[in-house]
Design a protein around this motif. Structure first.
Motif, mmCIF file in Angstrom:
data_model
loop_
_atom_site.group_PDB
_atom_site.id
_atom_site.type_symbol
_atom_site.label_atom_id
_atom_site.label_comp_id
_atom_site.label_asym_id
_atom_site.label_seq_id
_atom_site.Cartn_x
_atom_site.Cartn_y
_atom_site.Cartn_z
ATOM 1 N N GLU A 203 1.924 7.373 -2.306
ATOM 2 C CA GLU A 203 0.968 8.333 -1.747
ATOM 3 C C GLU A 203 1.594 9.726 -1.671
ATOM 4 O OE1 GLU A 203 -1.586 8.843 2.421
ATOM 5 O OE2 GLU A 203 0.272 7.682 2.382
ATOM 6 N N CYS B 297 -2.924 4.307 1.652
ATOM 7 C CA CYS B 297 -2.278 4.211 2.965
ATOM 8 C C CYS B 297 -2.945 3.135 3.823
ATOM 9 C CB CYS B 297 -2.283 5.574 3.640
ATOM 10 S SG CYS B 297 -1.250 5.645 5.137
ATOM 11 N N TYR B 298 -3.441 3.531 5.015
ATOM 12 C CA TYR B 298 -3.857 2.510 5.970
ATOM 13 C C TYR B 298 -5.223 1.922 5.664
ATOM 14 C CZ TYR B 298 -7.116 4.600 9.499
ATOM 15 O OH TYR B 298 -8.186 5.096 10.196
ATOM 16 N N ASN C 5 -2.253 -0.293 -3.622
ATOM 17 C CA ASN C 5 -1.996 0.338 -2.335
ATOM 18 C C ASN C 5 -0.834 1.304 -2.481
ATOM 19 O OD1 ASN C 5 -0.615 -0.671 0.859
ATOM 20 N ND2 ASN C 5 -2.127 0.910 0.485
ATOM 21 N N THR D 131 1.239 4.338 -0.429
ATOM 22 C CA THR D 131 1.400 4.754 0.960
ATOM 23 C C THR D 131 2.690 5.530 1.141
ATOM 24 O OG1 THR D 131 1.310 3.958 3.251
ATOM 25 C CG2 THR D 131 2.592 2.644 1.709
ATOM 26 N N ASP E 104 5.077 5.645 4.354
ATOM 27 C CA ASP E 104 5.400 5.261 5.730
ATOM 28 C C ASP E 104 6.664 5.942 6.245
ATOM 29 O OD1 ASP E 104 3.189 3.658 5.772
ATOM 30 O OD2 ASP E 104 4.251 1.800 5.361
ATOM 31 N N HIS F 102 2.597 -2.823 8.423
ATOM 32 C CA HIS F 102 1.690 -2.332 7.388
ATOM 33 C C HIS F 102 1.766 -3.221 6.143
ATOM 34 C CE1 HIS F 102 0.095 1.466 5.096
ATOM 35 N NE2 HIS F 102 -0.798 0.517 5.188
#
Length: 526
Positions: free
Chosen positions: A286, A402-403, A423, A425, A427, A439
């Motif tokens: 991400e 992300c989430y 996915n 992300t 973090d 997660h």
């Protein structure tokens, strides 16, 4: 056990409050990175005994009769959410000069709000309270409803739903495929709270036998799914996951943008391991592209230099578009698909934005007090209306940015014919805390629920290629820079999963409430 139960039931005041708070805090041991699910066999029976003693004050009427039960559930939830979400405060310390003031709101304020759902659960259960296993059924149904609401109201935040504690490893995740996490939330409470019957002895043989059968079925189905059912064949595509491990403070440093970009390129250009095949698809995390890509054509040229003609890159980036006459530009948290010629062939924008992180609810009011979102662009991010499936090297990928991966319903009907979930992300906001591990587990469960492999690229971890049964094919541990290559696992064909999960959930809730109602009626007659 009966003596312990009696002491817990008779607690009042501070003793009762600290026991409820401690029970919720102890429950966190069932969550990553600990995964000690047996902790729930202690904390939930304690909650039942506390509710047994939650009698209303003499003469109390209406909602006041439920106040003691609500208080106990709220305290239990506050302990659970503080213990499970304290790490959110770490994101505020990345730019401490701007956001450190909000640390108490993240560490204690959000848990205090989320605990209202557990207070609602215990108050609702108390309406159906009786003796024996009927009250366990009431608590299970009420928790199932409250967790469903937590994932729905105010944009939803179902992080660390209680059912995740029953699924720390792939063997124990397989029940999510036929049932879904919503039903498992209720079933988990029913099983884990059942030892409370040992403290009152009423109906304990039937109750424990039923809980034992359910837990054995949970494990048995896992064995069947992992070792008996056929494994789907892998796709022909080879995927490379890039995990650069870039500190969040560095990502916010404008002078480091070129270095960040080159680090991603270097990992992408590295040769495959000996005997391995060159990747067809390369995935960056991400917001891995540290500038507006469409404003930097030279960056696309550099990507083309690194990629072979038939390779494709999927990269997280901030996308912008004109807001119209007299209006500021709109920004989107997106993923781009870039081919070997350096051309952007597709893009998908994040749909479910993080409140207070990517946008501000009640923005005008809060900005008048100088409050801004933690990770937002000027004016905040905009959300897309729907998810867009990406076609990458003949594979169809369903992006969850992300989430978004914590929301089962975020995976819509478009996912019925995709090759895998994607996915991406970052973090790094949360440092080396339980957050990234929690997660990762929730993303893992989405693969099992939908019978789809998951490709997950995280800036600092945990990155992995996960098969349709939640097993890690290959991956990189937290804070380990590098890359991994793997063939994309095959999918299980389960197009009706989402609809079935909804039906199963409401069926389980109705059944438990019916059991509780029957038990309460019998209890009153007795």
């Amino acid at each position: 056990m009966e003596r312990l139960a009696g002491r817990v039931m008779l607690l009042s005041g501070a003793g009762q409050a600290f026991t409820a708070l401690g029970a919720g805090l102890f429950s966190v041991l069932a969550l990553p990175p600990f995964g000690f699910f047996a902790a729930l066999f202690v904390s939930l029976p304690l909650l039942v005994w506390l509710l047994d003693g939650a009698t209303p004050a003499p003469g109390a009427t209406g909602l006041r009769r439920l106040a003691p039960a609500f208080r106990i559930g709220w305290l239990f939830g506050f302990g659970y959410f503080v213990g499970g979400l304290w790490w959110l405060g770490n994101a505020l310390l990345v730019e401490a000069e701007d956001f450190a003031w909000a640390l108490p709101l993240a560490v204690f304020g959000l848990p205090a709000f989320l605990a209202l759902y557990y207070g609602l659960a215990t108050a609702l259960a108390r309406l159906f309270w009786s003796d024996g296993w009927g009250r366990i059924a009431a608590l299970a149904a009420a928790f199932g409803v409250s967790e469903w609401l937590r994932g729905l109201l105010f944009t939803g935040f179902p992080w660390n739903a209680v059912g995740y504690g029953a699924m720390p490893v792939p063997l124990l995740m397989q029940s999510a495929a036929p049932l879904g996490i919503a039903a498992i939330n209720a079933l988990a409470v029913f099983v884990f709270a059942m030892p409370a019957l040992l403290g009152t002895r009423r109906g304990w043989k039937v109750g424990l036998a039923l809980a034992g059968v359910l837990f054995a079925a949970h494990v048995g189905y896992g064995v069947h799914a992992l070792h008996v059912r056929p494994v789907p064949a892998s796709a022909e595509a080879v995927v490379r996951l890039v995990q650069p491990v870039i500190d969040q403070a560095m990502k916010l440093d404008d002078s480091a943008r070129a270095e960040i970009f080159e680090r991603h390129l270097a990992l992408s250009a590295a040769p495959a391991e000996e005997g391995g095949r060159r990747p067809d698809i390369i995935v960056w995390p991400e917001t891995s592209i540290p500038f507006i890509l469409t404003h930097n054509p030279d960056a696309l040229s550099r990507i083309a230099e690194v990629l072979d003609d038939d390779q494709m890159l999927v990269a997280g980036a901030v996308r912008t578009e004109d807001g119209g006459t007299g209006k500021p530009p709109r920004y989107y948290n997106s993923v781009y698909v870039i081919d070997g010629k350096g051309q952007i062939t597709a893009a998908a924008d994040k749909v479910h934005l993080v409140p207070f992180g990517e946008y501000m609810p009640f923005e005008d009011l809060l900005q008048s007090f100088g409050v801004s979102a933690v990770a937002a662009m000027p004016g905040g991010f905009s959300g897309a209306r729907d998810h867009q499936v990406l076609t990458v090297a003949a594979q169809r990928l369903y992006p969850l940015i992300c989430y978004e991966a914590i929301f089962p319903d975020e995976i819509g009907a478009q996912a019925e014919d995709v090759s895998a979930l994607l996915n991406v992300t970052n973090d790094a906001w949360f440092g080396r805390t339980p957050g990234p591990y929690q997660h990762f587990q929730q993303a893992q469960l989405r693969a099992v629920e939908r019978g789809l492999p998951l490709v997950r690229s995280a800036n600092n971890g945990i990155s992995a290629v996960i098969d349709a049964r939640g097993r890690i094919v290959t991956g990189l541990a937290y804070d380990v820079p590098g890359f991994v290559d793997a063939a994309l696992p095959g999918r299980l064909d389960d197009p009706a999963a989402a609809e079935r999960h909804r039906m199963v959930f409401w069926g389980v809730i109705a059944f438990f409430f019916l059991l509780a109602l029957v038990a309460r009626t019998a209890f009153r007659r007795g």
